[in-house]
Scaffold this motif. Structure first.
Motif, PDB file in Angstrom:
ATOM      1  N   TRP C 264       0.723  -1.200  -0.242  1.00  0.00           N
ATOM      2  CA  TRP C 264      -0.067   0.193  -0.025  1.00  0.00           C
ATOM      3  C   TRP C 264       0.335   1.730   0.255  1.00  0.00           C
ATOM      4  O   TRP C 264       1.165   2.260  -0.716  1.00  0.00           O
ATOM      5  CB  TRP C 264      -1.030   0.241   1.099  1.00  0.00           C
ATOM      6  N   LEU C 265       1.749   1.690   0.899  1.00  0.00           N
ATOM      7  CA  LEU C 265       2.626   2.298   1.343  1.00  0.00           C
ATOM      8  C   LEU C 265       3.301   3.383  -0.628  1.00  0.00           C
ATOM      9  O   LEU C 265       3.461   3.884  -0.786  1.00  0.00           O
ATOM     10  CB  LEU C 265       3.991   2.625   2.421  1.00  0.00           C
ATOM     11  N   GLY C 266       3.996   1.274  -0.840  1.00  0.00           N
ATOM     12  CA  GLY C 266       5.080   1.750  -2.128  1.00  0.00           C
ATOM     13  C   GLY C 266       4.329   2.157  -2.833  1.00  0.00           C
ATOM     14  O   GLY C 266       4.392   2.969  -3.549  1.00  0.00           O
ATOM     15  N   SER C 267       2.664   1.707  -3.456  1.00  0.00           N
ATOM     16  CA  SER C 267       1.758   1.822  -4.217  1.00  0.00           C
ATOM     17  C   SER C 267       1.447   3.350  -3.974  1.00  0.00           C
ATOM     18  O   SER C 267       1.659   4.816  -5.015  1.00  0.00           O
ATOM     19  CB  SER C 267       0.581   1.128  -4.205  1.00  0.00           C
ATOM     20  N   ILE C 268       1.161   4.019  -3.019  1.00  0.00           N
ATOM     21  CA  ILE C 268       0.244   5.046  -2.325  1.00  0.00           C
ATOM     22  C   ILE C 268       1.856   6.190  -3.239  1.00  0.00           C
ATOM     23  O   ILE C 268       1.373   7.241  -3.791  1.00  0.00           O
ATOM     24  CB  ILE C 268      -0.142   5.300  -2.124  1.00  0.00           C
ATOM     25  N   PHE C 269       2.547   6.171  -2.486  1.00  0.00           N
ATOM     26  CA  PHE C 269       3.431   7.204  -2.668  1.00  0.00           C
ATOM     27  C   PHE C 269       4.312   7.572  -4.036  1.00  0.00           C
ATOM     28  O   PHE C 269       4.514   8.438  -4.488  1.00  0.00           O
ATOM     29  CB  PHE C 269       4.285   7.205  -0.809  1.00  0.00           C
ATOM     30  N   SER C 270       4.673   6.007  -4.236  1.00  0.00           N
ATOM     31  CA  SER C 270       5.501   6.134  -5.361  1.00  0.00           C
ATOM     32  C   SER C 270       4.165   6.679  -6.887  1.00  0.00           C
ATOM     33  O   SER C 270       4.991   6.854  -7.629  1.00  0.00           O
ATOM     34  CB  SER C 270       5.879   4.850  -5.974  1.00  0.00           C
ATOM     35  N   ALA C 271       3.229   6.396  -6.083  1.00  0.00           N
ATOM     36  CA  ALA C 271       2.675   6.826  -7.411  1.00  0.00           C
ATOM     37  C   ALA C 271       2.235   8.854  -7.588  1.00  0.00           C
ATOM     38  O   ALA C 271       1.762   9.345  -8.783  1.00  0.00           O
ATOM     39  CB  ALA C 271       1.004   6.817  -7.309  1.00  0.00           C
ATOM     40  N   LEU C 272       3.122   8.825  -6.245  1.00  0.00           N
ATOM     41  CA  LEU C 272       2.768  10.690  -5.984  1.00  0.00           C
ATOM     42  C   LEU C 272       4.159  11.488  -7.261  1.00  0.00           C
ATOM     43  O   LEU C 272       4.865  12.174  -7.168  1.00  0.00           O
ATOM     44  CB  LEU C 272       2.682  11.115  -5.082  1.00  0.00           C
ATOM     45  N   GLU C 273       5.080   9.854  -7.501  1.00  0.00           N
ATOM     46  CA  GLU C 273       6.616  10.248  -8.036  1.00  0.00           C
ATOM     47  C   GLU C 273       6.486  11.162  -8.772  1.00  0.00           C
ATOM     48  O   GLU C 273       7.641  12.072  -9.119  1.00  0.00           O
ATOM     49  CB  GLU C 273       7.314   8.736  -7.466  1.00  0.00           C
ATOM     50  N   PRO C 274       5.114  11.029  -9.408  1.00  0.00           N
ATOM     51  CA  PRO C 274       5.698  12.409 -11.192  1.00  0.00           C
ATOM     52  C   PRO C 274       5.761  13.512 -10.998  1.00  0.00           C
ATOM     53  O   PRO C 274       5.696  14.382 -11.431  1.00  0.00           O
ATOM     54  CB  PRO C 274       4.326  12.186 -11.602  1.00  0.00           C
ATOM     55  N   ILE C 275       4.513  13.883  -9.725  1.00  0.00           N
ATOM     56  CA  ILE C 275       4.698  15.142  -9.201  1.00  0.00           C
ATOM     57  C   ILE C 275       5.354  16.092  -9.207  1.00  0.00           C
ATOM     58  O   ILE C 275       5.189  17.131  -9.783  1.00  0.00           O
ATOM     59  CB  ILE C 275       4.212  15.189  -7.673  1.00  0.00           C
ATOM     60  N   PRO C 276       6.901  15.727  -9.057  1.00  0.00           N
ATOM     61  CA  PRO C 276       8.470  16.640  -9.347  1.00  0.00           C
ATOM     62  C   PRO C 276       8.622  16.788 -10.391  1.00  0.00           C
ATOM     63  O   PRO C 276       9.032  17.447 -10.473  1.00  0.00           O
ATOM     64  CB  PRO C 276       9.318  16.376  -8.086  1.00  0.00           C
ATOM     65  N   PHE C 277       8.524  16.119 -11.164  1.00  0.00           N
ATOM     66  CA  PHE C 277       8.663  15.892 -12.678  1.00  0.00           C
ATOM     67  C   PHE C 277       7.660  16.569 -13.424  1.00  0.00           C
ATOM     68  O   PHE C 277       8.417  18.162 -13.611  1.00  0.00           O
ATOM     69  CB  PHE C 277       8.328  14.551 -13.878  1.00  0.00           C
ATOM     70  N   ILE C 278       6.240  17.126 -13.357  1.00  0.00           N
ATOM     71  CA  ILE C 278       5.552  18.181 -13.390  1.00  0.00           C
ATOM     72  C   ILE C 278       6.032  19.719 -12.916  1.00  0.00           C
ATOM     73  O   ILE C 278       6.136  20.449 -13.932  1.00  0.00           O
ATOM     74  CB  ILE C 278       3.704  17.552 -12.938  1.00  0.00           C
ATOM     75  N   LEU C 279       6.334  19.595 -11.855  1.00  0.00           N
ATOM     76  CA  LEU C 279       6.598  20.921 -11.490  1.00  0.00           C
ATOM     77  C   LEU C 279       8.176  21.594 -11.838  1.00  0.00           C
ATOM     78  O   LEU C 279       7.875  22.055 -12.066  1.00  0.00           O
ATOM     79  CB  LEU C 279       6.963  20.960  -9.546  1.00  0.00           C
ATOM     80  N   LEU C 280       9.103  20.028 -12.574  1.00  0.00           N
ATOM     81  CA  LEU C 280       9.909  21.241 -12.678  1.00  0.00           C
ATOM     82  C   LEU C 280       9.087  21.417 -14.677  1.00  0.00           C
ATOM     83  O   LEU C 280      10.578  21.992 -14.889  1.00  0.00           O
ATOM     84  CB  LEU C 280      11.059  19.757 -13.150  1.00  0.00           C
ATOM     85  N   ILE C 281       8.696  20.092 -14.955  1.00  0.00           N
ATOM     86  CA  ILE C 281       8.643  21.714 -16.334  1.00  0.00           C
ATOM     87  C   ILE C 281       7.368  22.316 -16.320  1.00  0.00           C
ATOM     88  O   ILE C 281       7.935  23.455 -16.944  1.00  0.00           O
ATOM     89  CB  ILE C 281       7.398  20.447 -16.659  1.00  0.00           C
ATOM     90  N   ALA C 282       6.545  22.640 -15.055  1.00  0.00           N
ATOM     91  CA  ALA C 282       6.271  24.239 -15.276  1.00  0.00           C
ATOM     92  C   ALA C 282       7.532  24.889 -14.987  1.00  0.00           C
ATOM     93  O   ALA C 282       7.095  25.899 -15.598  1.00  0.00           O
ATOM     94  CB  ALA C 282       5.374  23.853 -13.706  1.00  0.00           C
ATOM     95  N   PHE C 283       8.117  24.179 -13.924  1.00  0.00           N
ATOM     96  CA  PHE C 283       9.472  25.627 -13.352  1.00  0.00           C
ATOM     97  C   PHE C 283      10.356  26.023 -14.299  1.00  0.00           C
ATOM     98  O   PHE C 283       9.939  27.419 -14.857  1.00  0.00           O
ATOM     99  CB  PHE C 283      10.293  24.579 -12.188  1.00  0.00           C
ATOM    100  N   SER C 284      10.815  25.274 -15.675  1.00  0.00           N
ATOM    101  CA  SER C 284      11.606  25.155 -17.055  1.00  0.00           C
ATOM    102  C   SER C 284      10.489  26.871 -18.064  1.00  0.00           C
ATOM    103  O   SER C 284      11.561  27.380 -18.366  1.00  0.00           O
ATOM    104  CB  SER C 284      12.034  24.081 -17.420  1.00  0.00           C
ATOM    105  N   PHE C 285       9.148  26.026 -17.744  1.00  0.00           N
ATOM    106  CA  PHE C 285       9.332  27.069 -19.117  1.00  0.00           C
ATOM    107  C   PHE C 285       8.114  28.180 -18.316  1.00  0.00           C
ATOM    108  O   PHE C 285       8.522  29.480 -19.306  1.00  0.00           O
ATOM    109  CB  PHE C 285       7.681  25.758 -19.739  1.00  0.00           C
ATOM    110  N   LYS C 286       7.724  28.318 -17.170  1.00  0.00           N
ATOM    111  CA  LYS C 286       8.465  29.569 -16.721  1.00  0.00           C
ATOM    112  C   LYS C 286       9.251  30.421 -16.650  1.00  0.00           C
ATOM    113  O   LYS C 286       8.866  32.241 -16.682  1.00  0.00           O
ATOM    114  CB  LYS C 286       7.492  29.382 -15.115  1.00  0.00           C
TER     115      LYS C 286
END
Lengths: 193, 89, 466
Positions: C264-286
């Motif tokens: 459970w913990l692995g599934s939930i938290f690793s499902a959130l691992e894309p978030i920092p990459f989405i933020l990286l995209i938002a950051f660099s294009f901003k």
């Protein structure tokens, strides 16, 4: 109403915009956790209902009152600094920090009682979620208090003013988020069955 | 929420008192036997509490509508997700 | 380039690119061995090819990270490097150790290599990515200590920017997270814990922070956006990386003998691992939209913007695809993992390495940016490599689907080798895409041999004429 609101409602988000990026990301994280809890429960309803009864709801209740009040104090701190009263702002923040500390102590007492009963992440699916969710939130309270402590120090040091109070709003917004997710967490994990 | 503005208190103070009251009701409701009505009642109270924090503590009632919409949508989404999970259990 | 000592980065970058070429050559051989199992056997068995491919990857990425640290830390600290000589000595030690290790892989039987390098005294060999013999592992620690000493001393005597704190902090993390590589107990559960502390700790934790710091540095330099804004974004990205990645390690603990709550913990938290990459995209294009200058090094900007997108695809999307426990139950060890591994390593770490090289190398060679002609070659190389890697990932995903349908989820599963035959077309596509990637790499390298500097005047004249 219409004229006043239209002037009023043109404002940007309070505090630094960057903290809002973080707040939204955190809300997504907690949202996923809440959803996971709810759907995990739907396949183990009896287990969740039975295990939830063993929690001492009074702890959750007291901690909700504490965190809501703490959040209110932070809201008052923001109003104080907007009126240019730096010391009052510091006092409200210090009181909010004190309540944050009370929350942590109470939660630790509760954790201690859980562990004394031999409850662990492996006990069952409900306790896994209960421990993981409340511990994860616990760490957010710690982080929120660290932010508030810096803001409190700066408020007493006279670094904020009626014209310059972004820092108070920034730290305050994060603290309100910590309060907001606890309100949902309390209802979900301690009450709803 | 409009009601709050008629009370001779700061809006955030009134919200705080309402939050304490709703929390107490939530706590008391917890001793009832499991039912969907109970779930719906507690969930509704919780969403109201959440919206009070968002509007009066975070101060989002004064910001651009898009941000208020984002937060309201968040609360609705989380509440909806929980409700669906409980109703399909 | 503002400080003479930044020049020590140059040999690191050049060696990294040479090792990169080696990695791709072994990759092409390994790809052929999927199609003809006996190709180059017994001189070069598949496991040795694969090991050389992955180890060269790690070494060239570490080479670039080190070069980047020696380049960035003095500039950010506004002081010369504490000891350029030490940095140079460290370079040669690292390069020779890496080369000797690869040569040993190729010419000494692995079991024999283990015997003669003291694996019996302190067993460390055999786990994926950590196959290095004991002396090499100790060498890696010494090289890391030398780097840490050098950059930390530089940081202490100079300006302490957030970029530098995040970069040097994550280099410390990199070194500390390597230590579990020395713990290889008989208990397979504990052994796999230690293995993932290194591998996951690096690629889904610490290295993301290095990526953030390098990207932040490049974007500050190229866009002229206020440092303060970039730093705020970086702190948020660091926080989200740690929030999702620390507990996200649980996705390596499924069905390994670890407690079942990790499912459970692995599934939930690793499902959130894309978030920092989405933020990286938002950051660099901003940052791109808020830019205050047009930097002449278009190629470096392309690498810098391509990195978060490809990292999101490879690490975020392809990673998410296989990370939930019910999905992993069927997909474990199939070519889905290989697809994710290729796209994530390339998209996140190879591309950020090429981005910092693209930004720094012209400066190290005494010019702000390469000539327009050289940049055209580099940009062509960018597109060929990126598209080829997408081809590799899609082909491997296809092979993964074949395995899941015919072998894993089937009521009447087909034997392994029959399934491999069914997936053969995908292995051919992968090999062709691999050749494409190699061509892209050669095109990219060609850009380094075109002399001359970016000429504002002549570029302007051409633009006006057109």
């Amino acid at each position: 109403m219409h004229t006043e609101a239209s002037v009023d409602s043109a404002q940007p988000l309070p505090g630094d915009f960057a903290i809002w990026i973080f707040i939204f990301a955190e809300l997504v994280v907690f949202g996923v956790l809440f959803g996971a809890y709810a759907f995990a429960r739907s396949t183990h309803v009896e287990l969740f209902n039975a295990s939830q009864l063993t929690l001492n709801r009074a702890y959750g209740f007291a901690n909700t009152l504490i965190l809501v009040t703490s959040s209110y104090f932070v809201a008052r701190a923001t109003q104080s600094i907007k009126a240019g009263r730096g010391t009052a702002c510091g006092n409200w923040l210090a009181a909010a920090l004190g309540l944050g500390g009370m929350f942590l102590v109470l939660k630790l007492v509760e954790f201690h009682q859980d562990f004394a009963q031999g409850i662990s992440l492996s006990t069952n699916l409900f306790y896994m979620f209960y421990l993981a969710l409340t511990f994860f939130h616990f760490m957010h309270v710690v982080m929120g208090m660290a932010i508030l402590a810096v803001v409190t120090y700066k408020a007493y040091a006279g670094r904020y003013s009626a014209a310059n109070h972004t820092g108070v709003e920034t730290g305050g917004s994060y603290w309100h988020m910590v309060d907001l997710v606890w309100i949902i967490l309390f209802a979900l994990v301690y009450v709803i069955h | 929420m409009k009601l709050l503005q008629t009370i001779p208190l700061r809006p955030c103070t009134a919200s705080w008192l309402v939050l304490l009251g709703l929390t107490t009701i939530t706590f008391e409701l917890g001793s009832n036997a499991p039912s969907q009505v109970l779930m719906a009642a507690v969930l509704a109270l919780t969403l109201v509490k959440g919206q009070l924090v968002v509007s009066y503590f975070m101060g989002l009632r004064r910001v651009r509508p898009v941000w208020r919409l984002v937060m309201a949508a968040y609360l609705a989404a989380v509440g909806g997700l929980i409700a669906i999970a409980y109703l399909t259990a | 380039m503002k400080y003479q000592s930044q020049k020590v980065a140059k040999p690191y970058f050049i060696a990294a690119l040479a090792l990169f070429v080696g990695q791709i050559v072994f990759g092409l051989i390994a790809g052929l061995q999927y199609l003809h199992g006996t190709f180059l056997f017994p001189e070069l068995p598949f496991d040795v090819t694969r090991m050389s491919h992955t180890n060269l990857l790690i070494v060239w990425l570490l080479m670039t990270f080190m070069g980047a640290a020696y380049f960035i830390v003095p500039e950010e600290a506004q002081t010369e490097l504490y000891s350029p000589r030490l940095a140079l000595v460290t370079f040669w030690v690292f390069l020779i150790a890496a080369a000797l290790t690869i040569v040993a892989y190729l010419f000494v039987d692995y079991a024999h290599l283990a015997a003669i390098t003291g694996n019996a005294i302190l067993p460390t060999m055999g786990r994926g990515y950590l196959e290095q013999p004991l002396p090499t592992k100790i060498g890696i620690v010494l090289v890391a200590l030398s780097l840490l000493f050098n950059v930390t001393m530089t940081l202490i005597k100079g300006r302490k920017t957030s970029i530098n704190l995040i970069l040097v902090g994550s280099l410390w993390g990199l070194a500390l997270l390597f230590l579990p590589a020395f713990y290889f107990p008989h208990d397979t559960v504990k052994a796999s814990y230690a293995w993932w502390w290194v591998v996951h700790g690096w690629v889904e934790g610490d290295w993301e922070l290095i990526l953030g710091a390098l990207l932040g540095f490049i974007l500050i330099k190229m866009t002229g956006v206020d440092r303060e804004i970039v730093e705020k974004w970086l702190y948020i990205i660091v926080a989200m990386t740690l929030i999702s990645g620390l507990i996200g390690i649980g996705h390596h603990y499924y069905y390994t003998g670890a407690p079942s709550y990790w499912i459970w913990l692995g599934s939930i938290f690793s499902a959130l691992e894309p978030i920092p990459f989405i933020l990286l995209i938002a950051f660099s294009f901003k940052m791109l939209l808020q830019r205050r200058r047009e930097h002449p090094n278009k190629a470096a900007m392309l690498w810098a913007l391509g990195t978060p997108i490809m990292a999101f695809l490879g690490a975020g999307l392809w990673g998410f695809m296989i990370t939930l426990a019910p999905a992993q139950y069927y997909m474990h060890g199939t070519n889905f993992t290989a697809a994710h591994g290729h796209l994530a390593f390339f998209g996140a770490y190879a591309m950020i390495s090429l981005a910092i090289i693209s930004y720094a190398m012209p400066l190290l060679r005494g010019r702000t940016a390469n000539s327009a002609a050289a940049q055209r070659w580099e940009i062509a190389g960018f597109w060929i490599m990126v598209l080829s890697m997408l081809g590799i990932a899609l082909a491997l995903t296809g092979a993964g689907i074949v395995t899941v349908i015919l072998q894993r989820a089937a009521d009447d599963p087909m034997p392994f080798m029959q399934v491999q035959d069914k997936a053969r077309v995908f292995f051919w596509v992968r090999e062709f895409a691999g050749v494409g990637f190699f061509i892209g790499l050669l095109v990219y390298l060609r850009s380094f041999f075109i002399a001359g500097e970016y000429e504002y005047a002549s570029e302007m004249k051409q633009a006006l004429a057109a």
